[in-house]
Design a protein around this motif. Sequence first.
Motif, short mmCIF file in Angstrom:
data_model
loop_
_atom_site.label_atom_id
_atom_site.label_comp_id
_atom_site.label_asym_id
_atom_site.label_seq_id
_atom_site.Cartn_x
_atom_site.Cartn_y
_atom_site.Cartn_z
N HIS A 116 0.81 -1.22 0.00
CA HIS A 116 0.00 0.00 0.00
C HIS A 116 0.85 1.27 0.00
O HIS A 116 0.37 2.33 0.40
N GLN A 117 2.09 1.19 -0.46
CA GLN A 117 2.99 2.32 -0.31
C GLN A 117 2.51 3.57 -1.02
O GLN A 117 2.70 4.69 -0.52
N LEU A 120 -0.35 4.95 1.14
CA LEU A 120 0.20 5.41 2.42
C LEU A 120 0.98 6.72 2.24
O LEU A 120 0.89 7.62 3.08
N LYS A 121 1.74 6.82 1.17
CA LYS A 121 2.48 8.05 0.92
C LYS A 121 1.53 9.22 0.71
O LYS A 121 1.76 10.33 1.21
N GLN A 122 0.45 8.97 -0.03
CA GLN A 122 -0.53 10.02 -0.30
C GLN A 122 -1.20 10.49 1.00
O GLN A 122 -1.28 11.70 1.26
N PRO A 131 4.02 7.12 7.28
CA PRO A 131 3.21 5.92 7.01
C PRO A 131 3.49 4.74 7.92
O PRO A 131 2.58 3.95 8.20
N ARG A 132 4.71 4.58 8.40
CA ARG A 132 5.00 3.41 9.23
C ARG A 132 4.18 3.41 10.51
O ARG A 132 3.84 2.35 11.04
N PHE A 133 3.82 4.59 11.01
CA PHE A 133 3.02 4.65 12.23
C PHE A 133 1.55 4.32 11.93
O PHE A 133 0.87 3.74 12.79
N VAL A 231 -9.52 3.59 6.52
CA VAL A 231 -8.82 3.19 7.74
C VAL A 231 -7.52 3.99 7.88
O VAL A 231 -7.25 4.58 8.93
N PHE A 232 -6.74 4.04 6.82
CA PHE A 232 -5.48 4.78 6.87
C PHE A 232 -5.73 6.27 7.13
O PHE A 232 -5.06 6.91 7.95
N GLY A 233 -6.69 6.83 6.40
CA GLY A 233 -6.98 8.25 6.57
C GLY A 233 -7.47 8.57 7.96
O GLY A 233 -7.11 9.61 8.53
#
Length: 342
Positions: A116-117, A120-122, A131-133, A231-233
């Motif tokens: 998902h890089q 995640l970067k976006q 992103p790692r967190f 979820v990421f957002g």
Amino acid sequence: MRGEKGVSRRRMMQVVAGGGSALAALSALTLGSCKATADLDITQFNSWLQGVRDEAAARGVSAATLDDAFKGVAFNYDVIALDQKQPEGTMTFVDYLARVVNDKRVANGRALFQQHQVLLKQIGGLYGVQPRFIVALWGIESNYGAQQGDYRVVEALATLAYEGRRAEFFRKELLNALEILQHHDVSAGNMLGSWAGAMGQCQFMPSSYLRFAVDADGDGKRDIWNSTADVFGSIANYLAGNDWNASQTWGREVKLPAQLDSNLVSLDIEKSLEEWRKLGLRRADGGVLPVVHKLNASLVRPDDTSGPAYLVYGNYKAIMKWNRSTYFATAVGTLADKIEQG
């Protein structure tokens, strides 16, 4: 927020299990602990629910939403058993960390980080969160979405609110959950989570959902159950809303001198890295602290007077706002570091 020590031990057991749903396996063993509910008049539960319905309706929740939300809802003894079962906390932080940040979780985190890089970067760039967190919190909260919990959130919250030990807190969360259903981001049948009402892949309580959940994929819904982007957002938005600093990391393990004032071990005390160096603290490998970085840090020791020690920065305190547990916050930071090293 709840007290740190109580949460750390109890939350520790949730995380080791890999998410709220795993605790369901304990229910068969803990139903006997429900004796405290013997004096509770369960026959009045439906009448009490009507009072919640009336309050929610006054806040604008429709009758159709309420009918759907409360369909089949009953007092859930399993939920009370799990709430009353307080783990004894016999696991040391070292043992806890070995189980929570295990090789499998690290390997999965690294693979998903790569998968998902782009997303995640976006999202990391949009919210100012590394992103790692995001991936580390996702991993520890729900084992990367694999274990979100299978309790109906409305029923779990209603049970806990009616039982009364923390009635005000859980009644507010129940009303928040009904407001979420009114927004049609999720159906009542799909609003699943832990026995304590924590929802989705990032295990937000309803109040956190209302404040921080986002529609990152643009489909018109804030879906922390099924949408990886949401979820990421939502995770990133939570951290950004709690003073996250993208120019800093979370902290580092350190070696302590033989004689150090134990009163200095406190999140309430901040000193520069230079000051900590002068007090005799060193990196975990024995090297000198990187005092070129103009950072203030606090000294924490998850097991108080034994076990590893860490100098932690402002981002660590942001993680503590998510969960007031030094066990949890240190595990998130450690997993994030290991994911980045992959």
